[in-house]
Design a protein around this motif. Structure first.
Motif: not given
Length: 426
Positions: A362-368, A370-377, A393-399
């Motif tokens: 999911m971190m890789a998806y957010g970077q590629l 450019k999406c700030d909202r990521l959900t594991l369902l 809800v967790h913030q990705v460290t440094g992002c």
């Protein structure tokens, strides 16, 4: 006929009791399961064939061998239900998920006549298919003009000048004709006949067998074509025959690569199997499309296709395919990855059993993207004390990315789209 029903990841011991399975039957069922395309390289992707027991994995459906059958159902909670009542409810929800994924319309009358507690998933699907096909045939089989080429004593259609003055130059009594003829012997009807021929051999209930025999008689004049060479690409659906779309989807399900016949000596077997990971993803994606239809957002399933790496000559490596992209125009506003597995309650495990590899993905998806909202369902279950919805809800460290874990209750059919929309919270 030995018939057993278990849940995914559940075990059934060898023995003669009602909640056990005879060793010989277990061996035959395990052999059919190992031949499935979903079994994987080692052959254990559907059933683990142990010394004392069979254990189901994350694949559901029906496996049948000579004199025996095993039905594997998904783990879906229905509070207050157990035994046959819960089994019937699970079958009902599984068929609903398949109907959504395959764009099938199951009328209320058909649902009320189904015996959810006693009929297996396979018999239910056969019943839905055969009942729909009987209704469609009564309204008339689709026909189409097909071009023919034949040498006739009188002209029909138009003359094939090239053939007439070459091949038939020495026989002026014959005319090389090309003409169109209206016929029912077309690809769509051949597919329906192949499905009927397959199902008539494996149906067990009297009603299913009766309907399928009637259909076999109705399709007697249609050519017999082996399943492996059916021309799916020649089927053309338009406004005149669009009512056959559902039947075509059901036939594709019942004759497709996940429904296969294997033979060993004099015994035959078959399996109708589904990966719950794939089915859950498709079900959520389609229901979310319905939920967001009036919001200006659109849902893209298995889209994106961006690469994680690029070589020096600009070739992409490690292509990504997020389960669900929620987009506003060209902007990706949310990425949802569905996981058909049970998470733990936060009181028991701060990580909730979330896989580290899933977080990295999911971190890789957010970077590629450019999406700030990521959900594991995940599917909701009774052991999670909180109600369905967003659990953490967790913030990705440094992002600027935020990763949330959420659950949706598959067992509750009411207002499912609205509850799913609440998780996106747009």
């Amino acid at each position: 006929m030995i018939r057993r029903t278990i849940l995914e990841w559940q075990t059934i011991r060898y023995g003669e009791a009602a909640d056990e399975i005879p060793v010989q039957a277990a061996d035959r069922i395990a052999a059919i399961a190992a031949a499935s395309p979903l079994a994987g390289r080692g052959g254990g992707g559907v059933l683990e064939h142990g010394r004392k027991q069979l254990r189901a994995r994350g694949v559901v459906g029906v496996i049948a061998a000579e004199g025996c059958a095993m039905e594997i159902l998904p783990k879906i909670d229905f509070p207050g239900e157990d035994g046959a009542e819960m089994t019937g409810s699970i079958r009902r929800r599984l068929v609903h998920m398949l109907a959504v994924a395959l764009d099938l319309k199951i009328e209320a009358g058909q649902v009320t006549t189904l015996d959810w507690q006693r009929e297996t998933l396979l018999e239910i699907l056969i019943r839905l298919f055969s009942a729909k096909l009987v209704d469609a045939v009564r309204q008339g089989m689709p026909r189409r003009y097909v071009e023919h080429a034949d040498d006739l004593p009188v002209l029909r259609g138009r003359l094939d000048v090239t053939r007439q003055f070459t091949t038939l130059a020495a026989d002026p009594s014959r005319l090389a004709c090309r003409y169109d003829s209206l016929t029912a012997d077309i690809a769509l009807n051949r597919i329906m006949k192949a499905a009927v021929a397959r199902l008539v051999r494996i149906a067990r209930t009297a009603d299913n067998q009766r309907r399928l025999r009637e259909l076999a008689f109705a399709y007697a004049d249609i050519a017999d074509v082996p399943i492996s060479v059916l021309r799916w690409d020649e089927v053309g659906l338009d406004r005149t025959n669009s009512r056959w779309r559902e039947l075509l989807n059901l036939a594709r399900l019942l004759l497709g690569e996940r429904f296969q016949t294997t033979s060993a000596g004099c015994s035959d077997g078959f399996s109708l199997l589904f990966e719950m990971n794939t089915l859950f993803e498709e079900y959520v994606a389609r229901m979310l499309k319905r939920a967001l239809v009036d919001t200006g957002l659109r849902v893209v399933s298995q889209g994106g296709r961006l690469y994680c790496l690029e070589t020096e000559d600009r070739r992409g490596l490690f292509q990504t395919r997020p389960d669900i992209l929620v987009k506003r125009g060209d902007e990706v506003v949310q990425i949802i990855d569905t996981k058909w597995k049970r998470i733990a309650d936060r009181i028991d495990d701060a990580r909730q059993g979330v896989s580290q590899s899933d977080v990295y993905q999911m971190m890789a998806y957010g970077q590629l993207y450019k999406c700030d909202r990521l959900t594991l369902l995940y599917p909701h279950h009774a052991a999670v004390k909180n109600s369905e919805g967003v659990h953490a809800v967790h913030q990705v460290t440094g992002c600027s990315n935020w990763l949330q874990t959420a659950t949706i209750d598959i067992g509750r059919s009411e207002m499912f789209s609205e509850r799913l929309r609440a998780i996106t919270d747009f």
